[in-house]
Design an enzyme around this catalytic site. Structure first.
Site, PDB file in Angstrom:
ATOM      1  N   ARG A  80      -1.112   8.970   4.459  1.00 34.73           N
ATOM      2  CA  ARG A  80      -0.846   9.677   3.197  1.00 34.73           C
ATOM      3  C   ARG A  80      -1.832   9.149   2.155  1.00 34.73           C
ATOM      4  O   ARG A  80      -1.774   7.973   1.805  1.00 34.73           O
ATOM      5  CB  ARG A  80       0.601   9.404   2.776  1.00 34.73           C
ATOM      6  CG  ARG A  80       1.037  10.094   1.495  1.00 34.73           C
ATOM      7  CD  ARG A  80       2.473   9.725   1.177  1.00 34.73           C
ATOM      8  NE  ARG A  80       2.939  10.371  -0.036  1.00 34.73           N
ATOM      9  CZ  ARG A  80       2.674   9.930  -1.258  1.00 34.73           C
ATOM     10  NH1 ARG A  80       1.958   8.839  -1.447  1.00 34.73           N
ATOM     11  NH2 ARG A  80       3.141  10.598  -2.306  1.00 34.73           N
ATOM     12  N   LYS A 131      -2.332   1.585  -3.594  1.00 33.98           N
ATOM     13  CA  LYS A 131      -1.156   0.791  -3.924  1.00 33.98           C
ATOM     14  C   LYS A 131      -1.521  -0.583  -4.472  1.00 33.98           C
ATOM     15  O   LYS A 131      -2.635  -1.075  -4.282  1.00 33.98           O
ATOM     16  CB  LYS A 131      -0.217   0.705  -2.723  1.00 33.98           C
ATOM     17  CG  LYS A 131       0.488   2.058  -2.552  1.00 33.98           C
ATOM     18  CD  LYS A 131       1.669   2.039  -1.665  1.00 33.98           C
ATOM     19  CE  LYS A 131       2.335   3.418  -1.757  1.00 33.98           C
ATOM     20  NZ  LYS A 131       3.166   3.706  -0.602  1.00 33.98           N
TER      21      LYS A 131
HETATM   22  N1  PMM Z   1       4.438   6.315  -1.247  1.00 36.09           N
HETATM   23  C1  PMM Z   1       4.634   6.942  -2.415  1.00 36.09           C
HETATM   24  C2  PMM Z   1       5.303   8.178  -2.462  1.00 36.09           C
HETATM   25  N2  PMM Z   1       5.758   8.762  -1.346  1.00 36.09           N
HETATM   26  N3  PMM Z   1       6.010   8.748   0.991  1.00 36.09           N
HETATM   27  C3  PMM Z   1       5.862   8.146   2.166  1.00 36.09           C
HETATM   28  N4  PMM Z   1       6.320   8.716   3.291  1.00 36.09           N
HETATM   29  N5  PMM Z   1       5.207   6.949   2.277  1.00 36.09           N
HETATM   30  C4  PMM Z   1       4.725   6.296   1.179  1.00 36.09           C
HETATM   31  O1  PMM Z   1       4.174   5.191   1.352  1.00 36.09           O
HETATM   32  C5  PMM Z   1       4.893   6.903  -0.091  1.00 36.09           C
HETATM   33  C6  PMM Z   1       5.558   8.161  -0.141  1.00 36.09           C
HETATM   34  C7  PMM Z   1       4.157   6.310  -3.688  1.00 36.09           C
HETATM   35  O2  PMM Z   1       2.814   6.556  -3.907  1.00 36.09           O
HETATM   36  P1  PMM Z   1       2.232   7.594  -5.020  1.00 36.09           P
HETATM   37  O3  PMM Z   1       2.929   7.313  -6.325  1.00 36.09           O
HETATM   38  O4  PMM Z   1       0.809   7.314  -5.041  1.00 36.09           O
HETATM   39  O5  PMM Z   1       2.526   8.979  -4.548  1.00 36.09           O
END
Ligand code: PMM
Length: 299
Positions: free
Chosen positions: A266, A222
């Site tokens: 995650r 991030k």
């Molecule tokens: N961050 C992203 C997408 N989905 N879901 C949860 N539960 N927590 C998060 O911090 C989260 C998520 C965005 O990140 P990406 O674009 O790298 O998938």
């Protein structure tokens, strides 16, 4: 399949959720896995790397992103979930839409990961209640196109505000009929947050843990990590070069430095984060059986 509850209760060592973004535009890996075959292959390789769960998403939530059509989101995630669940994976669907969540559960997903915590499409809570899926409610204030206009957390500060706003979501989730043991909460790093907000949240997970639910944390790749590693002109480190900082954070959280156990992390690079957690496990006196993934307390 691993006994997920047992791992979290016995050891406090986080599970690892591998990200499968079936999107042309996610900020961390957009476009790399945007066709069905490549997304399935990526999911299988994350499993081989030791992912406990796979999070399949068809909507990019990077700052400023516009929303996909419902049909496009369905077409992206459903075949990938079907294939990965058929291979025995524990699959979560990363969606804000009730229709997508329902079809994903039919396809074999057992977890609904809703970054809006039920705010974007409240009917998703009914889907969670009716299907018995585990429901991840992330802290969220607005869709990605405008979310960075909502970073004011007032005099109480970000930690107290996120706790209060998550508590409101818990009331709505319970009212829809989702059982407490199916609810997971997430601070929503990077969503309507300035860099310092994310750091405050990861240091004070104990405050969110007071709500009484397992915590999921998504820090991987991030922007706040990019800003931490900015060059001398203040330019954030590129998204593909933030992995080491993310692993350090995973190891710290795995060792309990966030003030509370984390149920699940995650991440995009599962193998690297598992390595970080192996260090945390040694530090805290836990061993991880690499054959089964089960973590045991050291004698
Ligand atoms: N961050 C992203 C997408 N989905 N879901 C949860 N539960 N927590 C998060 O911090 C989260 C998520 C965005 O990140 P990406 O674009 O790298 O998938």
């Amino acid at each position: 399949m691993r006994d997920l509850d047992r791992v979290v209760r016995v050891t406090g060592l986080p599970l690892v959720m591998g990200v499968v973004n079936v999107t042309p535009d996610s900020f961390s890996d957009g476009g790399r896995y945007d066709d069905t075959g490549r997304a399935i292959a990526h999911g299988l390789s994350l499993l081989a790397d030791g992912a406990d769960l796979l999070d399949v998403g068809g909507e990019s939530t990077r700052p400023g992103a516009t929303r996909p059509l419902l049909a496009d989101e369905l077409g992206r995630v459903v075949p990938v979930i079907e294939a990965l669940a058929a291979r025995g994976a524990t699959v979560s669907v990363d969606t804000m839409r009730a229709t997508v969540a329902a079809r994903a559960v039919e396809a074999g997903a057992t977890i609904i990961n809703d970054v809006s915590g039920g705010l974007a499409d409240p009917e998703i809570l009914d889907v969670a209640a009716q299907t018995g899926a585990t429901y991840v409610a992330m802290h969220w204030r607005a869709h990605s196109a405008t979310m960075q206009d909502f970073t004011d957390y007032g005099p109480e500060g970000v930690v107290a505000a996120v706790r209060a706003e998550l508590a409101e979501r818990v009331s709505a989730i319970r009212a829809a009929g989702v059982a407490d043991e199916r609810i997971v909460l997430d601070p929503g790093l990077g969503f309507a947050k300035l860099a310092e907000h994310n750091w405050e949240l990861v240091r004070r997970l104990d405050v969110l843990a007071e709500l009484g639910f397992p915590l999921l944390v998504g820090a991987s790749r991030k922007t706040f990590l990019g800003r931490l590693l900015a060059d001398e002109h203040g330019e954030p480190r590129a998204v593909g070069e933030r992995e080491a900082a993310g692993i350090a954070l995973s190891a710290l959280l795995g060792a309990g430095m966030g003030g509370a156990p984390v149920w699940c992390l995650r991440v995009h690079d599962v193998r690297a984060h598992r390595d970080g957690l192996a260090v945390a496990a040694q530090w805290t006196g836990h061993t991880v059986d690499r054959a089964t993934g089960a973590a045991e307390e050291q004698a």
